[in-house]
Design a protein around this motif. Structure first.
Motif, PDB file in Angstrom:
ATOM      1  N   PHE A   1     -13.036   3.497  -4.677  1.00 43.84           N
ATOM      2  CA  PHE A   1     -14.168   3.645  -3.754  1.00 43.84           C
ATOM      3  C   PHE A   1     -13.909   2.911  -2.441  1.00 43.84           C
ATOM      4  O   PHE A   1     -13.193   1.902  -2.419  1.00 43.84           O
ATOM      5  N   LYS A   2     -14.525   3.390  -1.370  1.00 44.96           N
ATOM      6  CA  LYS A   2     -14.489   2.653  -0.098  1.00 44.96           C
ATOM      7  C   LYS A   2     -15.386   1.432  -0.243  1.00 44.96           C
ATOM      8  O   LYS A   2     -16.358   1.450  -1.016  1.00 44.96           O
ATOM      9  N   ASN A   3     -15.106   0.393   0.511  1.00 42.94           N
ATOM     10  CA  ASN A   3     -16.019  -0.741   0.541  1.00 42.94           C
ATOM     11  C   ASN A   3     -17.252  -0.340   1.348  1.00 42.94           C
ATOM     12  O   ASN A   3     -17.118   0.112   2.486  1.00 42.94           O
TER      13      ASN A   3
ATOM     14  N   ASP B   1     -17.741  -5.187 -10.499  1.00 44.47           N
ATOM     15  CA  ASP B   1     -17.528  -6.355 -11.368  1.00 44.47           C
ATOM     16  C   ASP B   1     -18.867  -6.974 -11.768  1.00 44.47           C
ATOM     17  O   ASP B   1     -19.154  -7.211 -12.953  1.00 44.47           O
TER      18      ASP B   1
ATOM     19  N   SER C   1      -3.849  -9.847  -7.361  1.00 40.94           N
ATOM     20  CA  SER C   1      -5.258  -9.441  -7.434  1.00 40.94           C
ATOM     21  C   SER C   1      -5.437  -8.011  -7.928  1.00 40.94           C
ATOM     22  O   SER C   1      -6.566  -7.591  -8.177  1.00 40.94           O
ATOM     23  N   GLN C   2      -4.339  -7.255  -8.049  1.00 40.56           N
ATOM     24  CA  GLN C   2      -4.480  -5.840  -8.421  1.00 40.56           C
ATOM     25  C   GLN C   2      -3.552  -5.466  -9.572  1.00 40.56           C
ATOM     26  O   GLN C   2      -2.485  -6.053  -9.721  1.00 40.56           O
TER      27      GLN C   2
ATOM     28  N   SER D   1     -18.103  -5.533  -0.908  1.00 37.57           N
ATOM     29  CA  SER D   1     -16.852  -5.204  -1.589  1.00 37.57           C
ATOM     30  C   SER D   1     -17.187  -4.333  -2.799  1.00 37.57           C
ATOM     31  O   SER D   1     -17.979  -4.740  -3.660  1.00 37.57           O
TER      32      SER D   1
ATOM     33  N   ARG E   1     -11.223   3.912   6.771  1.00 37.54           N
ATOM     34  CA  ARG E   1     -10.652   4.834   5.768  1.00 37.54           C
ATOM     35  C   ARG E   1     -11.025   6.287   6.088  1.00 37.54           C
ATOM     36  O   ARG E   1     -11.373   7.075   5.204  1.00 37.54           O
TER      37      ARG E   1
ATOM     38  N   GLY F   1     -15.245  -3.564  -5.264  1.00 34.57           N
ATOM     39  CA  GLY F   1     -14.734  -4.216  -6.475  1.00 34.57           C
ATOM     40  C   GLY F   1     -15.707  -5.269  -6.988  1.00 34.57           C
ATOM     41  O   GLY F   1     -15.987  -5.345  -8.187  1.00 34.57           O
ATOM     42  N   GLU F   2     -16.237  -6.054  -6.078  1.00 32.99           N
ATOM     43  CA  GLU F   2     -17.156  -7.126  -6.477  1.00 32.99           C
ATOM     44  C   GLU F   2     -18.457  -6.539  -7.050  1.00 32.99           C
ATOM     45  O   GLU F   2     -18.975  -7.009  -8.066  1.00 32.99           O
TER      46      GLU F   2
ATOM     47  N   ILE G   1       0.884  -1.183   0.000  1.00 26.27           N
ATOM     48  CA  ILE G   1       0.000   0.000   0.000  1.00 26.27           C
ATOM     49  C   ILE G   1       0.913   1.223   0.000  1.00 26.27           C
ATOM     50  O   ILE G   1       1.637   1.468   0.957  1.00 26.27           O
TER      51      ILE G   1
ATOM     52  N   ASN H   1     -12.265  -2.266  -8.730  1.00 28.07           N
ATOM     53  CA  ASN H   1     -12.225  -1.019  -7.953  1.00 28.07           C
ATOM     54  C   ASN H   1     -11.011  -0.173  -8.317  1.00 28.07           C
ATOM     55  O   ASN H   1     -10.698   0.800  -7.651  1.00 28.07           O
ATOM     56  N   PHE H   2     -10.315  -0.543  -9.376  1.00 28.87           N
ATOM     57  CA  PHE H   2      -9.191   0.254  -9.869  1.00 28.87           C
ATOM     58  C   PHE H   2      -9.567   0.882 -11.197  1.00 28.87           C
ATOM     59  O   PHE H   2     -10.035   0.173 -12.109  1.00 28.87           O
TER      60      PHE H   2
ATOM     61  N   GLY I   1      -5.357   0.908   4.694  1.00 29.40           N
ATOM     62  CA  GLY I   1      -5.180  -0.489   5.079  1.00 29.40           C
ATOM     63  C   GLY I   1      -5.797  -1.376   4.040  1.00 29.40           C
ATOM     64  O   GLY I   1      -6.167  -0.925   2.953  1.00 29.40           O
TER      65      GLY I   1
HETATM   66  N1  EPU Z   1     -13.692  -9.015  -6.180  1.00 21.26           N
HETATM   67  C1  EPU Z   1     -14.382  -9.326  -7.315  1.00 21.26           C
HETATM   68  N2  EPU Z   1     -14.094  -8.639  -8.471  1.00 21.26           N
HETATM   69  C2  EPU Z   1     -13.163  -7.670  -8.510  1.00 21.26           C
HETATM   70  C3  EPU Z   1     -12.453  -7.350  -7.332  1.00 21.26           C
HETATM   71  C4  EPU Z   1     -12.726  -8.030  -6.172  1.00 21.26           C
HETATM   72  O1  EPU Z   1     -15.235 -10.202  -7.306  1.00 21.26           O
HETATM   73  O2  EPU Z   1     -12.963  -7.100  -9.597  1.00 21.26           O
HETATM   74  C5  EPU Z   1     -13.965  -9.754  -4.937  1.00 21.26           C
HETATM   75  C6  EPU Z   1     -12.762 -10.614  -4.524  1.00 21.26           C
HETATM   76  O3  EPU Z   1     -12.788 -11.859  -5.156  1.00 21.26           O
HETATM   77  C7  EPU Z   1     -12.934 -10.714  -3.029  1.00 21.26           C
HETATM   78  C8  EPU Z   1     -13.615  -9.377  -2.653  1.00 21.26           C
HETATM   79  O4  EPU Z   1     -14.132  -8.838  -3.862  1.00 21.26           O
HETATM   80  O5  EPU Z   1     -13.804 -11.744  -2.700  1.00 21.26           O
HETATM   81  C9  EPU Z   1     -12.637  -8.384  -1.985  1.00 21.26           C
HETATM   82  O6  EPU Z   1     -11.561  -8.126  -2.907  1.00 21.26           O
HETATM   83  P1  EPU Z   1     -10.041  -7.910  -2.402  1.00 21.26           P
HETATM   84  O7  EPU Z   1      -9.590  -9.066  -1.589  1.00 21.26           O
HETATM   85  O8  EPU Z   1      -9.251  -7.568  -3.594  1.00 21.26           O
HETATM   86  O9  EPU Z   1     -10.101  -6.718  -1.392  1.00 21.26           O
HETATM   87  P2  EPU Z   1     -10.727  -5.270  -1.526  1.00 21.26           P
HETATM   88  O10 EPU Z   1     -11.694  -5.110  -0.382  1.00 21.26           O
HETATM   89  O11 EPU Z   1     -11.227  -4.965  -2.893  1.00 21.26           O
HETATM   90  C10 EPU Z   1      -9.000  -4.118   0.068  1.00 21.26           C
HETATM   91  C11 EPU Z   1      -8.480  -2.712   0.085  1.00 21.26           C
HETATM   92  C12 EPU Z   1      -7.235  -2.638  -0.814  1.00 21.26           C
HETATM   93  C13 EPU Z   1      -6.190  -3.637  -0.348  1.00 21.26           C
HETATM   94  C14 EPU Z   1      -6.825  -5.029  -0.403  1.00 21.26           C
HETATM   95  C15 EPU Z   1      -5.871  -6.120   0.074  1.00 21.26           C
HETATM   96  C16 EPU Z   1     -10.353  -1.150   0.339  1.00 21.26           C
HETATM   97  C17 EPU Z   1     -11.294  -0.252  -0.364  1.00 21.26           C
HETATM   98  N3  EPU Z   1      -9.505  -1.805  -0.447  1.00 21.26           N
HETATM   99  O12 EPU Z   1      -9.455  -4.363  -1.261  1.00 21.26           O
HETATM  100  O13 EPU Z   1      -6.699  -1.352  -0.655  1.00 21.26           O
HETATM  101  O14 EPU Z   1      -5.044  -3.577  -1.165  1.00 21.26           O
HETATM  102  O15 EPU Z   1      -7.993  -5.050   0.453  1.00 21.26           O
HETATM  103  O16 EPU Z   1      -5.453  -5.888   1.391  1.00 21.26           O
HETATM  104  O17 EPU Z   1     -10.383  -1.252   1.561  1.00 21.26           O
HETATM  105  C18 EPU Z   1      -6.516   0.865  -1.483  1.00 21.26           C
HETATM  106  O18 EPU Z   1      -6.815   1.233  -0.356  1.00 21.26           O
HETATM  107  O19 EPU Z   1      -6.234   1.672  -2.404  1.00 21.26           O
HETATM  108  C19 EPU Z   1      -6.508  -0.543  -1.760  1.00 21.26           C
HETATM  109  C20 EPU Z   1      -6.328  -0.993  -2.970  1.00 21.26           C
END
Ligand code: EPU
Length: 312
Positions: free
Chosen positions: A228-230, A241, A216-217, A235, A178, A237-238, A130, A261-262, A143
């Motif tokens: 975006f914040k979760n 997606d 994953s990124q 999630s 966040r 990203g999910e 990070i 989420n990117f 985080g």
């Molecule tokens: N997922 C999808 N499709 C996607 C992306 C994710 O289905 O395109 C699903 C994954 O399979 C998983 C869930 O969504 O089941 C969560 O995804 P991931 O594990 O990648 O974690 P995240 O919540 O998207 C958070 C932080 C990231 C950090 C990662 C790993 C937030 C907003 N994001 O991502 O932080 O790198 O955990 O620790 O809290 C950041 O702050 O800029 C950042 C990237």
């Protein structure tokens, strides 16, 4: 506008901000200041307050999108030695002990985390990969799924909105998901509580977390991390997606096919492209799922920018 002699030497006018951000986008700052000492920083913030100049804090630009028009104010960058130094505890000591590390707000988090791992000091490895300055990371309580900076912060010294130097307890910082209550305060340094442990096991854990992130990124593309914040219990990203938005483009900006989420920027993209794509994603996710996504990314010089105020 003329600045007092002591300040003039650390201020440049009309400096392009794009090279200072991970996106590599955005217009100029009317002024950019790199204070050489705490006294400089205090004088700078008081001067800006007295002259009604808006101030902006620039860390490593890892979570920042600057509009194509830039910003009409004083951007403050703490990248001089006075704000990047780190005080480490003695190398030897019993495992399990908590030790204190004092680091400047401009310290590079990736370097800090790697050095802590090398010394067998646990706590920062959860932030593996990070990017950002310590101050920026604290300000947004950055985080991931393995932990957040709030877990190890013991105190934070800031120049507050009244341009006074203050040391805050974690409760006074107001850590949330966040989020902090720091507002326009500038993080000058912080004390972190790390735990002595076996450096070999710690390094293995650090590499595992790095690999999770790398797999994953889209780490090789120009972006500013998660946009975006979760939402609570979900999630972002999910959700994006599932709405089928991976690969969506506006101009040179596109939603990553690897992690939704990117938003990444190709050569030739503008900040306007990224902003338009953020708007589309937000609207479509809200229409299809009812969830209003909240920005994690910091935006400057656009209607979505957080209020800056005329103080420091
Ligand atoms: N997922 C999808 N499709 C996607 C992306 C994710 O289905 O395109 C699903 C994954 O399979 C998983 C869930 O969504 O089941 C969560 O995804 P991931 O594990 O990648 O974690 P995240 O919540 O998207 C958070 C932080 C990231 C950090 C990662 C790993 C937030 C907003 N994001 O991502 O932080 O790198 O955990 O620790 O809290 C950041 O702050 O800029 C950042 C990237």
């Amino acid at each position: 506008m003329q600045f007092p002699g002591t300040l003039a030497s650390c201020i440049t006018g009309q400096e392009l901000l794009a090279p200072h951000t991970w996106f590599g986008l955005g217009g100029p700052a009317r002024w950019l200041a790199r204070p050489a000492s705490l006294e400089h920083l205090l004088e700078l913030t008081r001067t800006c307050r007295d002259r009604g100049i808006d101030t902006y804090r620039l860390g490593l630009g890892a979570n920042l999108l600057v509009s194509d028009d830039g910003v009409d104010g004083m951007v403050i960058r703490l990248n001089t030695r006075a704000f990047t130094a780190v005080e480490w505890p003695p190398e030897e000591g019993p495992d399990g002990d908590e030790v204190r590390v004092v680091a400047g707000g401009g310290a590079d988090m990736n370097r800090l985390a790697r050095e802590a791992v090398r010394r067998g000091l646990a706590g920062l490895e959860v932030l593996a990969g990070i990017p950002g300055s310590l101050g920026g990371i604290i300000r947004m309580n950055a985080g991931g799924r393995f932990g957040q900076i709030a877990d190890i912060v013991r105190d934070v010294t800031v120049v507050d909105e009244d341009c006074q130097l203050r040391t805050l307890t974690p409760d006074q910082v107001g850590f949330g998901y966040r989020h902090t209550d720091l507002g326009n305060a500038i993080v000058c340094r912080a004390t972190l509580g790390l735990r002595r442990t076996d450096p070999v096991a710690l390094r293995k854990q650090f590499l595992e977390l790095w690999n999770y992130k790398k797999n994953s990124q889209p780490m090789g593309d120009s972006s500013a991390g998660c946009v975006f914040k979760n939402p609570p219990g979900r999630s972002a990203g999910e959700l994006i997606d599932r709405c089928g938005l991976k690969g969506r483009t506006v101009g040179g900006a596109y939603v990553s096919a690897q992690h939704a989420n990117f938003i990444c920027a190709k050569d030739g993209a503008s900040a306007g492209d990224v902003l338009a794509l953020i708007g589309q994603v937000r609207r479509e996710v809200a229409q299809r799922t009812g969830v209003e996504l909240e920005l994690e990314l910091e935006v400057w010089g656009h209607q979505w920018a957080r209020p800056v105020g005329a103080a420091c």
